[in-house]
Write a protein that holds these residues in place. Structure first.
Motif, PDB file in Angstrom:
ATOM      1  N   LEU A  86       0.853  -1.185   0.000  1.00 35.49           N
ATOM      2  CA  LEU A  86       0.000   0.000   0.000  1.00 35.49           C
ATOM      3  C   LEU A  86       0.888   1.233   0.000  1.00 35.49           C
ATOM      4  N   GLU A  87       0.584   2.199  -0.851  1.00 32.39           N
ATOM      5  CA  GLU A  87       1.275   3.490  -0.793  1.00 32.39           C
ATOM      6  C   GLU A  87       0.405   4.401   0.059  1.00 32.39           C
ATOM      7  N   VAL A  88       1.015   4.947   1.093  1.00 33.88           N
ATOM      8  CA  VAL A  88       0.291   5.834   1.999  1.00 33.88           C
ATOM      9  C   VAL A  88       0.599   7.270   1.573  1.00 33.88           C
ATOM     10  N   VAL A  90      -0.155  11.351   2.140  1.00 33.44           N
ATOM     11  CA  VAL A  90      -0.707  12.400   3.003  1.00 33.44           C
ATOM     12  C   VAL A  90      -0.680  13.695   2.205  1.00 33.44           C
ATOM     13  N   ARG A  91      -1.806  14.405   2.233  1.00 35.31           N
ATOM     14  CA  ARG A  91      -1.898  15.665   1.481  1.00 35.31           C
ATOM     15  C   ARG A  91      -2.231  16.827   2.414  1.00 35.31           C
ATOM     16  N   ASN A  92      -1.375  17.843   2.383  1.00 35.10           N
ATOM     17  CA  ASN A  92      -1.664  19.106   3.072  1.00 35.10           C
ATOM     18  C   ASN A  92      -2.249  20.131   2.113  1.00 35.10           C
ATOM     19  N   ALA A  95      -2.724  18.881  -5.100  1.00 33.31           N
ATOM     20  CA  ALA A  95      -1.718  18.886  -6.165  1.00 33.31           C
ATOM     21  C   ALA A  95      -1.836  17.575  -6.930  1.00 33.31           C
ATOM     22  N   GLY A  96      -1.075  17.457  -7.998  1.00 35.90           N
ATOM     23  CA  GLY A  96      -0.891  16.196  -8.707  1.00 35.90           C
ATOM     24  C   GLY A  96      -2.187  15.500  -9.064  1.00 35.90           C
ATOM     25  N   SER A  97      -2.250  14.204  -8.734  1.00 35.31           N
ATOM     26  CA  SER A  97      -3.400  13.396  -9.155  1.00 35.31           C
ATOM     27  C   SER A  97      -4.691  13.865  -8.490  1.00 35.31           C
ATOM     28  N   PHE A  98      -4.601  14.480  -7.325  1.00 36.95           N
ATOM     29  CA  PHE A  98      -5.815  14.947  -6.642  1.00 36.95           C
ATOM     30  C   PHE A  98      -6.495  16.055  -7.466  1.00 36.95           C
ATOM     31  N   GLY A 125      -1.799   0.485 -12.394  1.00 40.71           N
ATOM     32  CA  GLY A 125      -1.683   1.943 -12.308  1.00 40.71           C
ATOM     33  C   GLY A 125      -1.875   2.472 -10.901  1.00 40.71           C
ATOM     34  N   ASP A 126      -1.509   1.683  -9.879  1.00 44.78           N
ATOM     35  CA  ASP A 126      -1.590   2.111  -8.471  1.00 44.78           C
ATOM     36  C   ASP A 126      -2.930   2.776  -8.130  1.00 44.78           C
ATOM     37  N   PRO A 127      -4.066   2.055  -8.250  1.00 43.64           N
ATOM     38  CA  PRO A 127      -5.367   2.694  -7.975  1.00 43.64           C
ATOM     39  C   PRO A 127      -5.562   3.008  -6.497  1.00 43.64           C
ATOM     40  N   ALA A 171       3.679  19.937   0.532  1.00 38.29           N
ATOM     41  CA  ALA A 171       2.314  19.865  -0.028  1.00 38.29           C
ATOM     42  C   ALA A 171       1.738  18.459   0.104  1.00 38.29           C
ATOM     43  N   ASP A 172       2.521  17.442  -0.290  1.00 39.42           N
ATOM     44  CA  ASP A 172       2.059  16.057  -0.157  1.00 39.42           C
ATOM     45  C   ASP A 172       3.267  15.122  -0.200  1.00 39.42           C
ATOM     46  N   TYR A 173       3.037  13.868   0.121  1.00 39.31           N
ATOM     47  CA  TYR A 173       4.124  12.882   0.067  1.00 39.31           C
ATOM     48  C   TYR A 173       3.546  11.486   0.154  1.00 39.31           C
ATOM     49  N   LYS A 174       4.428  10.527  -0.178  1.00 33.36           N
ATOM     50  CA  LYS A 174       4.057   9.103  -0.162  1.00 33.36           C
ATOM     51  C   LYS A 174       4.991   8.362   0.782  1.00 33.36           C
ATOM     52  N   LEU A 175       4.422   7.482   1.590  1.00 33.60           N
ATOM     53  CA  LEU A 175       5.222   6.641   2.486  1.00 33.60           C
ATOM     54  C   LEU A 175       4.966   5.174   2.178  1.00 33.60           C
ATOM     55  N   PRO A 193      12.764  14.131  -2.481  1.00 35.38           N
ATOM     56  CA  PRO A 193      11.986  14.966  -3.414  1.00 35.38           C
ATOM     57  C   PRO A 193      11.366  14.162  -4.563  1.00 35.38           C
ATOM     58  N   ASP A 194      11.745  12.874  -4.691  1.00 33.62           N
ATOM     59  CA  ASP A 194      11.040  11.997  -5.648  1.00 33.62           C
ATOM     60  C   ASP A 194       9.666  11.620  -5.115  1.00 33.62           C
ATOM     61  N   THR A 195       9.494  11.651  -3.807  1.00 35.11           N
ATOM     62  CA  THR A 195       8.265  11.124  -3.193  1.00 35.11           C
ATOM     63  C   THR A 195       7.486  12.183  -2.403  1.00 35.11           C
ATOM     64  N   MET A 196       7.936  13.447  -2.505  1.00 39.60           N
ATOM     65  CA  MET A 196       7.237  14.550  -1.812  1.00 39.60           C
ATOM     66  C   MET A 196       7.021  15.681  -2.816  1.00 39.60           C
ATOM     67  N   ARG A 197       6.090  16.574  -2.499  1.00 41.11           N
ATOM     68  CA  ARG A 197       6.052  17.866  -3.187  1.00 41.11           C
ATOM     69  C   ARG A 197       6.433  18.938  -2.184  1.00 41.11           C
ATOM     70  N   LEU A 198       7.459  19.701  -2.538  1.00 45.52           N
ATOM     71  CA  LEU A 198       7.965  20.783  -1.692  1.00 45.52           C
ATOM     72  C   LEU A 198       7.907  22.075  -2.492  1.00 45.52           C
ATOM     73  N   PHE A 212      10.946  17.662 -13.029  1.00 51.70           N
ATOM     74  CA  PHE A 212      11.139  16.715 -14.128  1.00 51.70           C
ATOM     75  C   PHE A 212       9.804  16.358 -14.786  1.00 51.70           C
ATOM     76  N   ARG A 213       8.781  16.044 -13.961  1.00 52.28           N
ATOM     77  CA  ARG A 213       7.474  15.658 -14.519  1.00 52.28           C
ATOM     78  C   ARG A 213       6.965  16.733 -15.473  1.00 52.28           C
ATOM     79  N   GLU A 214       7.096  17.985 -15.048  1.00 53.18           N
ATOM     80  CA  GLU A 214       6.490  19.087 -15.810  1.00 53.18           C
ATOM     81  C   GLU A 214       7.524  19.899 -16.566  1.00 53.18           C
TER      82      GLU A 214
HETATM   83  N1  UDP Z   1       4.041   9.552  -5.125  1.00 49.57           N
HETATM   84  C1  UDP Z   1       5.127   8.693  -5.132  1.00 49.57           C
HETATM   85  N2  UDP Z   1       5.048   7.529  -5.826  1.00 49.57           N
HETATM   86  C2  UDP Z   1       3.936   7.160  -6.509  1.00 49.57           C
HETATM   87  C3  UDP Z   1       2.822   8.040  -6.505  1.00 49.57           C
HETATM   88  C4  UDP Z   1       2.909   9.227  -5.806  1.00 49.57           C
HETATM   89  O1  UDP Z   1       6.148   8.977  -4.509  1.00 49.57           O
HETATM   90  O2  UDP Z   1       3.914   6.066  -7.113  1.00 49.57           O
HETATM   91  C5  UDP Z   1       4.123  10.815  -4.372  1.00 49.57           C
HETATM   92  C6  UDP Z   1       4.186  12.033  -5.289  1.00 49.57           C
HETATM   93  O3  UDP Z   1       5.531  12.397  -5.538  1.00 49.57           O
HETATM   94  C7  UDP Z   1       3.465  13.091  -4.482  1.00 49.57           C
HETATM   95  C8  UDP Z   1       2.445  12.295  -3.637  1.00 49.57           C
HETATM   96  O4  UDP Z   1       2.926  10.952  -3.618  1.00 49.57           O
HETATM   97  O5  UDP Z   1       4.363  13.738  -3.600  1.00 49.57           O
HETATM   98  C9  UDP Z   1       1.051  12.332  -4.192  1.00 49.57           C
HETATM   99  O6  UDP Z   1       1.089  11.943  -5.555  1.00 49.57           O
HETATM  100  P1  UDP Z   1      -0.210  12.029  -6.483  1.00 49.57           P
HETATM  101  O7  UDP Z   1      -1.226  11.048  -6.002  1.00 49.57           O
HETATM  102  O8  UDP Z   1      -0.665  13.438  -6.573  1.00 49.57           O
HETATM  103  O9  UDP Z   1       0.249  11.453  -7.868  1.00 49.57           O
HETATM  104  P2  UDP Z   1       1.252  11.984  -8.996  1.00 49.57           P
HETATM  105  O10 UDP Z   1       1.071  13.440  -9.159  1.00 49.57           O
HETATM  106  O11 UDP Z   1       2.601  11.597  -8.529  1.00 49.57           O
HETATM  107  O12 UDP Z   1       0.789  11.196 -10.188  1.00 49.57           O
END
Ligand code: UDP
Length: 234
Positions: A86-88, A90-92, A95-98, A125-127, A171-175, A193-198, A212-214
């Motif tokens: 499970l990818e956990v 947290v969003r403050n 951003a991103g997929s939200f 696709g990590d639903p 802003a958000d991150y994944k654990l 910074p690969d797994t957080m938004r700062l 990099f994404r954008e």
């Molecule tokens: N994230 C990650 N690995 C993943 C998906 C998301 O590290 O497989 C991180 C991402 O960098 C962001 C947060 O989790 O800080 C929330 O990501 P989001 O659901 O908005 O998806 P994304 O924009 O990465 O598609």
């Protein structure tokens, strides 16, 4: 050394030291489920160093983590765990997929922060998944999910305050979490910074993988600045 697992950004080696593994941070950056990929020389070093700093701060705050010691620039020794699939997140701030999925305005604040779970499965696709579906699929028990939530929100308090001190908005991150053989839950994987938004709170400039994404700036310069600011707190 035996490669136990190779992912998009890291390799796990088994060098025979009982109960531990070696975690190697690669220089590759990937986005959009690895459809976009590029090498950045030095990124592995920066992510390892930033992640070590954050895991050390979190351990001091009482969060059990997998980090054992630094081996060299790109490698750590970590406790061996079975990763909970499970990818956990947290969003403050939105951003991103939200923003993409729900049409929320970017930067919309969440108080209290949002706690979300995603199924770790690239092929699907990590639903997003509910706690109830996670129990039903035996991915984690109800008690474990409750524990993940407590850890994730404690991590949020600690890291939000730490980054605010160095002028960055988390802003958000994944654990990711794992279970040791006796069943203890440890914070695992990486926090970088690969797994957080700062963001810079004034200009909204990114210091994370969105560079990099954008295609909106120099990824290595952003990551270097995050490390420089964290090291200045020591
Ligand atoms: N994230 C990650 N690995 C993943 C998906 C998301 O590290 O497989 C991180 C991402 O960098 C962001 C947060 O989790 O800080 C929330 O990501 P989001 O659901 O908005 O998806 P994304 O924009 O990465 O598609």
């Amino acid at each position: 050394m035996k490669i136990l697992y190779e992912g998009k950004a890291k390799i796990l080696f088994d060098d025979g030291v009982p109960g531990t593994l070696i975690q190697h941070f690669k220089d590759s950056a990937t986005a959009f489920n690895a459809e976009k990929k590029e090498e950045f020389e030095g990124k592995g070093f920066l992510n390892r160093a930033i992640s070590e700093h954050l895991f050390t701060v979190l351990a001091a705050a009482g969060i059990p983590t997998h980090f054992v010691e630094t081996i060299d620039g790109n490698r750590d020794r970590v406790r061996r765990v079975d990763i909970i699939p499970l990818e956990v997140v947290v969003r403050n701030r939105a951003a991103g997929s939200f923003v993409k999925r729900f049409g929320a305005p970017k930067n919309l604040p969440f108080v209290p922060p949002l706690f979300e779970l995603y199924l770790k499965d690239d092929a699907l696709g990590d639903p997003q998944i509910s706690p109830e579906a996670s129990f039903a699929l035996s991915l984690a028990t109800e008690e474990e999910i409750a524990q993940l939530k407590v850890f994730a929100l404690t991590v949020n308090e600690v890291l939000t305050a730490l980054f605010a001190k160095v002028g960055l908005l988390l802003a958000d991150y994944k654990l990711e979490f794992g279970r040791t053989a006796p069943g203890e839950i440890l914070l695992a994987d990486e926090i970088s910074p690969d797994t957080m938004r700062l963001w810079d709170p004034e200009t909204m400039e990114s210091f994370d993988k969105d560079l990099f994404r954008e295609d909106k700036g120099d990824l290595l310069a952003g990551y270097r600045e995050v490390l420089r600011r964290l090291e200045a707190t020591l």
